[in-house]
Design an enzyme around this catalytic site. Structure first.
Site, PDB file in Angstrom:
ATOM      1  N   LEU A 184       0.879  -1.164   0.000  1.00 50.36           N
ATOM      2  CA  LEU A 184       0.000   0.000   0.000  1.00 50.36           C
ATOM      3  C   LEU A 184       0.916   1.213   0.000  1.00 50.36           C
ATOM      4  CD1 LEU A 184      -2.645  -0.979   2.733  1.00 50.36           C
ATOM      5  CD2 LEU A 184      -3.115  -0.647   0.303  1.00 50.36           C
ATOM      6  N   ASP A 185       0.616   2.216  -0.811  1.00 52.93           N
ATOM      7  CA  ASP A 185       1.513   3.361  -0.855  1.00 52.93           C
ATOM      8  C   ASP A 185       1.440   4.164   0.446  1.00 52.93           C
ATOM      9  OD1 ASP A 185      -0.440   5.571  -1.090  1.00 52.93           O
ATOM     10  OD2 ASP A 185      -0.867   4.723  -3.053  1.00 52.93           O
ATOM     11  N   LYS A 186       2.348   5.083   0.597  1.00 50.01           N
ATOM     12  CA  LYS A 186       2.500   5.837   1.850  1.00 50.01           C
ATOM     13  C   LYS A 186       1.221   6.524   2.276  1.00 50.01           C
ATOM     14  CE  LYS A 186       5.275   9.552   3.938  1.00 50.01           C
ATOM     15  NZ  LYS A 186       6.315  10.569   3.696  1.00 50.01           N
TER      16      LYS A 186
END
Length: 250
Positions: A108-110
């Site tokens: 999952l991206d930041k």
């Protein structure tokens, strides 16, 4: 590992819970793996009698691996990696008390949050990640400012990103108010920042993105930043398809 039968080194490392097969291949390429005192090469095969070391530590090839399957509710602001040379917050900090070295399956991206699975079972990780298994992921996505039928159709039928059209998705409007819409988006691809880029392509801004389900396993009421072990039933349901003809079964 069958008696005296050679298998590829990366498969052995994956079976022993060292890393996913893809990650193990990179470790071999980078020279971190030795077999019988010699630096291993990608494509090498090993037998149970061979002495395998990763970063100087012996891999017990004959021992039965002890697998862990962890569900983490990732908060925003953390990157999906086990270390970072730039000093950013990473998910490793949230699972450091697991007691076993585990690795995230996918990412999952930041700026995204929600359900993340971590494990030391490389074989299962490969199955979940492999496109042929079409493991569904369900997201709750808040977008601005509004959405119309044309945008919904484009998201569902596929958006061209970097010259390649995304796979069809399922998109449902859960809640709508002036300047804000909450969507449920169901995908089985894992391209980098795919949902954000799809929404941007049709003129929508993603205000919040949260993954709530992988395969047949829901995150439920797990608190943000917390983790728990999956049950045996949940591990099996990770690869199950909760949809038939667009209808949710699980």
């Amino acid at each position: 590992m069958a008696k005296n039968e050679p298998i590829r080194l990366q498969k052995l490392l994956s079976q022993c819970g060292i890393a996913s097969r893809r990650k193990a291949e990179q470790m071999i390429i980078d020279g971190h793996v030795k077999v019988n005192g010699k630096t291993a090469q990608l494509g090498d095969k090993v037998r149970p009698t061979d002495k395998v070391f990763v970063n100087g530590k012996r891999v017990l090839t004959n021992s039965k691996p002890s697998y862990r399957y962890i569900m983490l509710n990732k908060p925003r602001g953390f990157i999906t990696t086990m270390s970072d040379d730039r000093g950013r917050k990473c998910v490793a900090q949230l699972v450091e008390n697991v007691g076993t070295r585990v690795y995230p399956i996918g990412r999952l991206d930041k700026d995204s949050e929600g359900m993340l699975i971590l494990t030391n079972d490389g074989e299962l990780a490969n199955k979940i990640m492999h496109p042929k298994n079409s493991v569904y992921k369900i997201y709750r996505v808040t977008v601005r400012p509004s959405i119309d039928e044309d945008q919904l159709v484009k998201l569902e039928t596929g958006i061209e990103l970097d010259g390649v059209k995304t796979a069809p998705a399922m998109v449902h409007v859960l809640h709508q108010e002036p300047g804000r819409v909450v969507l449920e988006m169901i995908l089985h691809e894992g391209k980098n920042r795919e949902i954000r880029r799809m929404c941007e392509a049709v003129g929508l801004e993603v205000a919040r993105l949260k993954r709530i389900q992988i395969g047949g396993v829901k995150m439920g009421m797990l608190k943000q930043g917390d983790w728990r072990d999956l049950t045996e039933i949940e591990v099996k349901k990770l690869l199950s398809n909760p949809f038939v003809n667009g209808k949710q079964l699980i």
